[in-house]
Design a protein around this motif. Structure first.
Motif, PDB file in Angstrom:
ATOM      1  N   ARG A   1       1.021  -1.073  -0.112  1.00  0.00           N
ATOM      2  CA  ARG A   1       0.173   0.085   0.214  1.00  0.00           C
ATOM      3  C   ARG A   1       0.874   1.172  -0.245  1.00  0.00           C
ATOM      4  NH1 ARG A   1      -3.920  -1.859   4.610  1.00  0.00           N
ATOM      5  NH2 ARG A   1      -2.733   0.371   5.886  1.00  0.00           N
ATOM      6  N   LEU A   2       2.311   0.961   0.610  1.00  0.00           N
ATOM      7  CA  LEU A   2       2.281   2.405   1.001  1.00  0.00           C
ATOM      8  C   LEU A   2       3.296   2.609  -0.717  1.00  0.00           C
ATOM      9  CD1 LEU A   2       4.664   2.501   3.956  1.00  0.00           C
ATOM     10  CD2 LEU A   2       3.399   3.865   3.973  1.00  0.00           C
TER      11      LEU A   2
ATOM     12  N   ARG B   1       2.965   1.596  -3.519  1.00  0.00           N
ATOM     13  CA  ARG B   1       1.527   2.147  -4.550  1.00  0.00           C
ATOM     14  C   ARG B   1       1.153   3.880  -3.984  1.00  0.00           C
ATOM     15  NH1 ARG B   1      -4.504  -0.353  -4.062  1.00  0.00           N
ATOM     16  NH2 ARG B   1      -4.843   1.716  -5.279  1.00  0.00           N
ATOM     17  N   GLY B   2       1.323   4.127  -2.978  1.00  0.00           N
ATOM     18  CA  GLY B   2       1.087   5.757  -2.253  1.00  0.00           C
ATOM     19  C   GLY B   2       2.331   5.966  -2.980  1.00  0.00           C
TER      20      GLY B   2
ATOM     21  N   ARG C   1       1.945   7.030  -6.426  1.00  0.00           N
ATOM     22  CA  ARG C   1       0.852   8.102  -6.915  1.00  0.00           C
ATOM     23  C   ARG C   1       1.621   9.708  -6.967  1.00  0.00           C
ATOM     24  NH1 ARG C   1      -5.217   6.031  -5.420  1.00  0.00           N
ATOM     25  NH2 ARG C   1      -5.670   5.122  -7.240  1.00  0.00           N
ATOM     26  N   LYS C   2       1.724   9.758  -5.236  1.00  0.00           N
ATOM     27  CA  LYS C   2       2.396  10.823  -5.342  1.00  0.00           C
ATOM     28  C   LYS C   2       3.688  11.348  -6.384  1.00  0.00           C
ATOM     29  CE  LYS C   2       2.804  10.096  -0.083  1.00  0.00           C
ATOM     30  NZ  LYS C   2       4.186  10.577   0.463  1.00  0.00           N
ATOM     31  N   LEU C   3       4.241   9.945  -6.833  1.00  0.00           N
ATOM     32  CA  LEU C   3       4.675  10.722  -8.336  1.00  0.00           C
ATOM     33  C   LEU C   3       4.907  10.661  -9.393  1.00  0.00           C
ATOM     34  CD1 LEU C   3       8.726  10.547  -9.633  1.00  0.00           C
ATOM     35  CD2 LEU C   3       8.032   8.291  -9.509  1.00  0.00           C
TER      36      LEU C   3
ATOM     37  N   THR D   1       1.405  11.653  -9.490  1.00  0.00           N
ATOM     38  CA  THR D   1       0.371  12.592 -10.501  1.00  0.00           C
ATOM     39  C   THR D   1       0.609  14.472  -9.765  1.00  0.00           C
ATOM     40  OG1 THR D   1       0.502  12.987  -7.924  1.00  0.00           O
ATOM     41  CG2 THR D   1      -1.798  11.487  -9.038  1.00  0.00           C
TER      42      THR D   1
ATOM     43  N   THR E   1       0.965  14.953   7.281  1.00  0.00           N
ATOM     44  CA  THR E   1       0.393  13.428   7.009  1.00  0.00           C
ATOM     45  C   THR E   1       0.952  12.423   6.058  1.00  0.00           C
ATOM     46  OG1 THR E   1      -0.373  15.676   5.474  1.00  0.00           O
ATOM     47  CG2 THR E   1      -2.660  13.655   4.726  1.00  0.00           C
ATOM     48  N   THR E   2       1.602  12.177   6.223  1.00  0.00           N
ATOM     49  CA  THR E   2       2.798  11.223   5.456  1.00  0.00           C
ATOM     50  C   THR E   2       2.796  10.458   6.829  1.00  0.00           C
ATOM     51  OG1 THR E   2       3.444  11.421   3.355  1.00  0.00           O
ATOM     52  CG2 THR E   2       4.230   9.738   4.197  1.00  0.00           C
ATOM     53  N   PHE E   3       3.781  10.536   7.088  1.00  0.00           N
ATOM     54  CA  PHE E   3       4.183   9.925   8.621  1.00  0.00           C
ATOM     55  C   PHE E   3       3.074   9.763   9.791  1.00  0.00           C
ATOM     56  CE2 PHE E   3       8.188  12.157   8.232  1.00  0.00           C
ATOM     57  CZ  PHE E   3       9.036  10.758   7.949  1.00  0.00           C
TER      58      PHE E   3
ATOM     59  N   ALA F   1      -0.129   8.747   8.249  1.00  0.00           N
ATOM     60  CA  ALA F   1      -0.475   7.785   8.125  1.00  0.00           C
ATOM     61  C   ALA F   1       0.310   6.351   7.851  1.00  0.00           C
ATOM     62  CB  ALA F   1      -0.739   7.998   6.311  1.00  0.00           C
TER      63      ALA F   1
ATOM     64  N   SER G   1      -5.135   6.400  11.249  1.00  0.00           N
ATOM     65  CA  SER G   1      -5.696   6.893  10.036  1.00  0.00           C
ATOM     66  C   SER G   1      -7.123   5.949   9.725  1.00  0.00           C
ATOM     67  CB  SER G   1      -5.434   6.900   8.494  1.00  0.00           C
ATOM     68  OG  SER G   1      -3.793   7.278   8.393  1.00  0.00           O
TER      69      SER G   1
ATOM     70  N   ARG H   1      -0.283  19.744  -7.501  1.00  0.00           N
ATOM     71  CA  ARG H   1      -1.214  17.642  -7.568  1.00  0.00           C
ATOM     72  C   ARG H   1      -2.170  18.344  -6.874  1.00  0.00           C
ATOM     73  NH1 ARG H   1       2.061  15.097  -3.174  1.00  0.00           N
ATOM     74  NH2 ARG H   1       2.822  13.785  -4.483  1.00  0.00           N
TER      75      ARG H   1
ATOM     76  N   VAL I   1      -3.922   9.422  -2.960  1.00  0.00           N
ATOM     77  CA  VAL I   1      -2.637   9.069  -2.742  1.00  0.00           C
ATOM     78  C   VAL I   1      -2.788   8.650  -0.658  1.00  0.00           C
ATOM     79  CG1 VAL I   1      -0.392  10.003  -1.301  1.00  0.00           C
ATOM     80  CG2 VAL I   1      -1.001  10.706  -3.946  1.00  0.00           C
ATOM     81  N   TYR I   2      -3.425   9.346  -0.520  1.00  0.00           N
ATOM     82  CA  TYR I   2      -3.858   8.214   1.297  1.00  0.00           C
ATOM     83  C   TYR I   2      -4.405   7.768   0.975  1.00  0.00           C
ATOM     84  CZ  TYR I   2      -0.191  12.588   1.807  1.00  0.00           C
ATOM     85  OH  TYR I   2       0.910  12.735   2.245  1.00  0.00           O
TER      86      TYR I   2
ATOM     87  N   ALA J   1      -4.666   5.162  -1.048  1.00  0.00           N
ATOM     88  CA  ALA J   1      -3.790   3.982  -1.473  1.00  0.00           C
ATOM     89  C   ALA J   1      -3.267   3.792  -0.505  1.00  0.00           C
ATOM     90  CB  ALA J   1      -3.067   4.322  -2.427  1.00  0.00           C
ATOM     91  N   VAL J   2      -2.414   4.476   0.616  1.00  0.00           N
ATOM     92  CA  VAL J   2      -1.317   4.091   1.640  1.00  0.00           C
ATOM     93  C   VAL J   2      -2.500   3.611   2.680  1.00  0.00           C
ATOM     94  CG1 VAL J   2      -0.118   5.688   3.316  1.00  0.00           C
ATOM     95  CG2 VAL J   2      -0.232   6.178   1.355  1.00  0.00           C
TER      96      VAL J   2
END
Lengths: 254, 239
Positions: free
Chosen positions: A3-4, A6-7, A10-12, A14, A90-92, A94, B78, B94, B102-103, B105-106
């Protein structure tokens, strides 16, 4: 981790940066490769002639520096952007186990680095086929040492993807990391490696180690063995990645 | 009895930056089913405290648990806590929709969740535009949407009303009220007392990193015509 990844992917995709940097790497590769071909008959050229297997390997290997540098820049932006744009929060949130985030980025950008290298490699081959043919030179794409050069270029792209993430994790400051990388790869390293008195030392720097890994031969320079060059790059990548990961887990995200 | 998964318990929380004690021995609890206002002037230590609640800043002393666990040990953070800490936490190029995806997916949420949340915060019309074109109010809504992706048991929002117009504040009040009524624990910080007064049930007031008061809004404002007056009476009394 799936999942990470994929996330992170997606960041890359988008934003468009990956595409612009890929175009930059391919364009610069095309320029280097064209110059290499244009000057192959120049008697003062230190590069082996294109009619030799070494010359043809070197032609293909002109992909290495642009591909690795742009891949490292993309990777560095991929992690420093989290701090610059404050998405790290937000990244950390999640993924509070921050090691996982850094590892996901290392894996993703290693793969992207390898892909950049493959694209630049393809560029040198695609340019070499018609241009060498026009010079009545037989371009032996699977000639002596060529498969190892191909593999070396892709491996170098992978290593520099890791290096970019690791440096970004260590420095966090986007502009400093990117400018530092560009100055090092395009100015500082080419200058110091030209100083004969320093050859015994500069041999081990990332650039010359990459040249060794991809099987480069220059008449005025010595390189490590390919495996030694690969080992040096792997060493740089591992040490910096470890340090960057540790710092990322310890520092406060303010 | 098991702890409600969203109950936030802060105990002895302390953090110094150099010689500045940003947060000093802070204790409070955010109970499920209520909106707790985390109030204090700028620089009182609210943001640092919230970042410690969420495991982003490591405290020098003290602890925070959410549903009985430190944030870092939450199995699906989350799903348990939604947080919106600042309105600048977006990549400018973005789109809002891609930010949410993105989130998704995460966290393993279906992608359609991004569209549902855009709809909830009334951003569907702007979802495919890059965030750099968003107003402060729109960023505020996008931050809230990000926080709500996992339909969490607790919400932690730093200055959520900042940048919202009066109808936006009314909308936020309705939203927070319905979430509190659904049993979520909600902690929102604010330095604007009249704004907070419209949103909260309980208050935690922080000054110079220390807890000044923890109680219900009704108790605190009894005898005063506003939270602001009560606050000034309280703080000047301490001088």
């Amino acid at each position: 981790m799936g999942r990470l990844l994929r996330g992170e992917l997606r960041k890359l995709v988008t934003t468009r940066l990956w595409l612009w940097l890929l175009l930059g790497a391919v364009t610069l590769t095309a320029l280097y490769a064209s110059l290499n071909i244009a000057f192959t008959d120049d008697p003062e050229n230190f590069a082996p002639h294109l009619s030799t297997p070494e010359g043809q390997r070197l032609h293909v290997a002109t992909a290495a520096q642009p591909a690795t540098t742009f891949a490292a820049v993309l990777a560095a932006i991929g992690i420093t952007g989290e701090f610059r744009h404050r998405t790290a929060t937000t990244t950390f949130l999640a993924t509070p186990r921050r090691v996982k985030v850094v590892v996901a980025k290392l894996i993703l950008y290693a793969a992207v680095g390898a892909a950049y290298a493959a694209a630049c490699l393809g560029t040198t081959v695609a340019l070499g086929i018609p241009l060498l043919a026009s010079m009545d030179i037989d371009f032996d794409i699977l000639g002596p040492g060529m498969p190892a050069t191909f593999a070396g270029i892709v491996a170098a792209g992978l290593a520099f993807g890791v290096l970019g993430v690791a440096l970004g994790a260590l420095l966090r400051e986007q502009v400093a990391t990117v400018v530092g990388l560009l100055i090092y790869r395009f100015i500082a390293e080419p200058i110091v490696t030209e100083v004969p008195a320093l050859h015994d030392w500069t041999l081990y720097l990332p650039g010359p180690a990459t040249s060794a890994l991809v099987g480069s031969v220059l008449e005025n320079r010595e390189f490590l063995d390919a495996w030694q060059g690969g080992a040096m790059l792997a060493g740089y990548a591992c040490v910096l990645a470890l340090a960057g990961t540790l710092l990322t887990t310890r520092r406060d995200v303010i | 009895m098991t702890t409600h998964p969203g109950r936030i318990a802060v105990s002895g929380l302390t953090k110094a930056f150099g010689t500045l004690r940003a947060v000093d021995g802070l204790d409070f609890v955010v109970e499920p089913g209520s909106v707790t206002g985390f109030l204090g002037p700028n620089g009182a230590g609210k943001t640092t405290a919230l970042r410690m609640v969420l495991g982003l800043v490591t405290p020098d002393a003290g602890s925070v648990t959410i549903g009985g666990h430190p944030y870092i040990d939450l199995p699906a953070p989350s799903d348990t806590v939604g947080a919106a800490l600042d309105t600048t936490g977006f990549h400018p190029n973005r789109s809002g929709r891609n930010h949410l995806r993105v989130y998704c997916a995460v966290n393993g949420y279906p992608d359609q969740r991004a569209d549902e949340l855009l709809d909830l915060v009334d951003l569907t019309h702007a979802g495919r535009r890059p965030v750099k074109g968003y107003s402060l109010g729109m960023r505020q809504r996008l931050a809230l949407a990000t926080a709500l992706l996992g339909d969490p048991d607790a919400l932690v929002l730093d200055e959520p009303a900042n940048g919202l117009d009066p109808s936006g504040i009314a909308w936020l009040r309705t939203l927070l009220r319905s979430m509190a009524d659904a049993g979520k624990a909600i902690l929102i910080s604010s330095h604007v007392l009249w704004e907070a007064q419209q949103l909260v049930d309980d208050v935690v007031i922080l000054q110079d990193g220390r807890l000044l008061l923890h109680g219900s809004l009704d108790e605190l404002t009894r005898g005063y015509d506003s939270l602001e007056r009560a606050f000034f009476a309280l703080t000047s009394g301490g001088l």
